[in-house]
Enzyme design. Structure first.
Site, PDB file in Angstrom:
ATOM      1  CG  ASP A  35     -17.882  16.769  14.616  1.00 49.11           C
ATOM      2  OD1 ASP A  35     -16.971  16.469  13.837  1.00 49.11           O
ATOM      3  OD2 ASP A  35     -18.366  15.966  15.432  1.00 49.11           O
TER       4      ASP A  35
ATOM      5  CG  MET B 102     -14.209   7.134  13.548  1.00 51.73           C
ATOM      6  SD  MET B 102     -15.249   7.121  12.087  1.00 51.73           S
ATOM      7  CE  MET B 102     -15.500   5.359  11.904  1.00 51.73           C
ATOM      8  CD  GLU B 103      -9.292   7.547  12.014  1.00 52.87           C
ATOM      9  OE1 GLU B 103      -9.354   8.408  12.919  1.00 52.87           O
ATOM     10  OE2 GLU B 103     -10.109   7.506  11.085  1.00 52.87           O
TER      11      GLU B 103
ATOM     12  NE  ARG C 148      -6.855   9.933  14.578  1.00 53.03           N
ATOM     13  CZ  ARG C 148      -7.460  10.589  13.572  1.00 53.03           C
ATOM     14  NH1 ARG C 148      -6.839  10.755  12.410  1.00 53.03           N
ATOM     15  NH2 ARG C 148      -8.664  11.099  13.724  1.00 53.03           N
TER      16      ARG C 148
ATOM     17  CB  SER D   3     -11.213  16.285  12.683  1.00 55.45           C
ATOM     18  OG  SER D   3     -11.665  15.222  11.878  1.00 55.45           O
TER      19      SER D   3
ATOM     20  NE  ARG E 130      -7.399  18.032   7.633  1.00 57.49           N
ATOM     21  CZ  ARG E 130      -8.456  17.513   8.261  1.00 57.49           C
ATOM     22  NH1 ARG E 130      -8.280  16.700   9.283  1.00 57.49           N
ATOM     23  NH2 ARG E 130      -9.667  17.811   7.871  1.00 57.49           N
TER      24      ARG E 130
ATOM     25  CD  GLU F 254     -28.330   3.611  12.960  1.00 57.31           C
ATOM     26  OE1 GLU F 254     -29.343   3.811  13.648  1.00 57.31           O
ATOM     27  OE2 GLU F 254     -28.160   4.111  11.820  1.00 57.31           O
TER      28      GLU F 254
ATOM     29  CG  HIS G  90      -1.846  -1.185   1.219  1.00 49.12           C
ATOM     30  ND1 HIS G  90      -1.521  -2.343   1.905  1.00 49.12           N
ATOM     31  CD2 HIS G  90      -3.020  -1.424   0.589  1.00 49.12           C
ATOM     32  CE1 HIS G  90      -2.484  -3.230   1.708  1.00 49.12           C
ATOM     33  NE2 HIS G  90      -3.391  -2.706   0.919  1.00 49.12           N
TER      34      HIS G  90
ATOM     35  NE  ARG H 187      -5.468  -0.175  -2.367  1.00 48.66           N
ATOM     36  CZ  ARG H 187      -6.565  -0.933  -2.415  1.00 48.66           C
ATOM     37  NH1 ARG H 187      -7.723  -0.455  -2.023  1.00 48.66           N
ATOM     38  NH2 ARG H 187      -6.499  -2.172  -2.817  1.00 48.66           N
TER      39      ARG H 187
ATOM     40  N   GLY I  12      -5.845  11.479   8.642  1.00 54.75           N
ATOM     41  CA  GLY I  12      -6.706  10.534   7.939  1.00 54.75           C
ATOM     42  C   GLY I  12      -6.858  10.893   6.469  1.00 54.75           C
TER      43      GLY I  12
ATOM     44  NE  ARG J 281     -13.803  21.607   8.340  1.00 56.82           N
ATOM     45  CZ  ARG J 281     -13.987  20.361   8.756  1.00 56.82           C
ATOM     46  NH1 ARG J 281     -13.053  19.476   8.598  1.00 56.82           N
ATOM     47  NH2 ARG J 281     -15.118  19.998   9.308  1.00 56.82           N
TER      48      ARG J 281
HETATM   49  N1  HPA Z   1     -17.467  10.823  15.184  1.00 60.91           N
HETATM   50  C1  HPA Z   1     -16.473  10.036  14.807  1.00 60.91           C
HETATM   51  N2  HPA Z   1     -15.347  10.506  14.309  1.00 60.91           N
HETATM   52  C2  HPA Z   1     -15.214  11.826  14.179  1.00 60.91           C
HETATM   53  C3  HPA Z   1     -16.207  12.708  14.558  1.00 60.91           C
HETATM   54  C4  HPA Z   1     -17.390  12.169  15.097  1.00 60.91           C
HETATM   55  O1  HPA Z   1     -18.330  12.914  15.461  1.00 60.91           O
HETATM   56  N3  HPA Z   1     -15.789  13.972  14.286  1.00 60.91           N
HETATM   57  C5  HPA Z   1     -14.565  13.868  13.762  1.00 60.91           C
HETATM   58  N4  HPA Z   1     -14.206  12.573  13.701  1.00 60.91           N
END
Ligand code: HPA
Length: 234
Positions: free
Chosen positions: A204, A180-181, A87, A90, A24, A162, A4, A43, A20, A217
Site C-alpha cells: 500500500d 512494524m518489525e 523478514r 509487506s 503466508r 495518530e 511459543h 497459537r 508476519g 498478492r
Molecule cells: N503501516 C505500517 N505497516 C505496514 C503498512 C503501513 O502502511 N503497510 C504494510 N505494513
C-alpha cells in the site's frame, strides 16, 4: 521446544524466513520448499521446515509488531541457534518513486522505540541489515528484474497512526517505506551476532493511497520470497 515454538531443536534450520502472517508461512513453504512439513502450530503461529535447492530452510511466522517478532526471534536465536533470519513482509510506500509491488531491501530501520529500548536507554542505536545478505539480495533482485529500492525504512509501533507529522518527517528524510518489525530483528541479530535482513513488498502507499489488489498478492510476494532464499544461500 520453547514457550511459543513447539518444534524439536532439530526441526528448525539455521536459515529462517519470517513472514508476519502465519497463512503466508504455509503458502511460502508449500510453494517454494521441497518436503515442507509443519513444525509449529502453537497459537496458530505456523512454522514449516523443508529444503530449498537442497538447503534446509524454516519459515516461521513472527506475528505483527516488534513485541511479537521479538518473542519468536529470541527463541529462534537463543534456543534453536538460528543463524540467518530474513523478514519477508509487506510495507507501506513513503516516496513518490516507490511503487506498489516494488521490493524494498531495508538497509536501516528507524524507530521511535523497540522492545530493546530498556537496554539502550538514551542511546539511539542504529539498527542495520547484514551487508552480505543485503548485497546478495540486491544481486538476486537485479537478476530477476524486480523493481527494487535499497535504503532506510521506518519500523512503526502503530498501524493506525495518530501522528501524520511523523510520517512526513520520515518521508522528508528519505525513508522508503513503513512496516512494524524489522528494527527489532536487526537489533537482536546485532546482539547475538547473527545475520538479518528485511525483504519487503510494497502493498500500500501512504502518498498515492494505492493498494495491491488481492489477486496480485501471491505473484508479487513470490518475488520477495525468492530474493530472500537466493540471498540466504548466495
Ligand atoms: N503501516 C505500517 N505497516 C505496514 C503498512 C503501513 O502502511 N503497510 C504494510 N505494513
Amino acid at each position: 521446544m520453547t514457550i511459543h515454538i513447539g518444534a524439536a531443536k532439530d526441526d528448525i534450520a539455521p536459515t529462517v524466513l519470517m513472514p508476519g502472517d502465519p497463512y503466508r508461512v504455509k503458502w511460502a513453504a508449500e510453494t517454494f520448499l521441497d518436503d515442507a512439513r509443519c513444525i509449529n502450530q502453537v497459537r496458530g503461529m505456523l512454522g514449516f521446515t523443508g529444503t530449498w535447492h537442497g538447503h534446509p530452510v524454516t519459515i516461521q511466522g513472527s506475528g505483527m509488531g516488534m513485541p511479537s517478532l521479538s518473542i519468536y526471534a529470541n527463541e529462534l536465536i537463543r534456543d534453536y541457534d538460528a543463524q540467518t533470519l530474513i523478514r519477508i513482509g509487506s510495507c507501506g510506500g513513503m516516496q513518490d518513486h516507490v511503487g506498489i509491488r516494488d521490493v524494498i531491501l531495508a538497509m536501516t530501520a528507524t524507530t521511535l522505540s523497540t522492545p530493546s529500548r530498556g537496554i539502550f536507554k538514551d542511546v539511539n542505536f542504529a539498527p542495520c541489515a547484514d551487508f552480505g545478505l543485503l548485497a546478495a539480495a540486491h544481486r538476486a533482485a537485479l537478476a530477476k528484474g524486480t523493481t527494487t529500492h535499497v535504503g532506510g525504512i521506518y519500523s512503526s509501533d502503530v498501524f493506525y497512526d495518530e501522528r501524520p507529522d511523523l510520517n512526513d518527517q520520515m518521508m522528508r528524510h528519505g525513508i522508503l517505506a513503513v512496516e512494524m518489525e524489522a528494527a527489532e530483528l536487526y537489533i537482536l541479530a546485532a546482539r547475538y551476532n547473527r545475520r538479518a535482513l528485511a525483504v519487503l513488498t510494497v502493498s500500500d502507499h501512504l502518498i498515492t493511497h494505492d493498494a495491491l489488489p488481492a489477486e496480485d498478492r501471491e505473484r508479487s510476494f513470490g518475488d520477495m520470497v525468492e530474493i530472500a532464499l537466493q540471498a540466504a544461500f548466495a
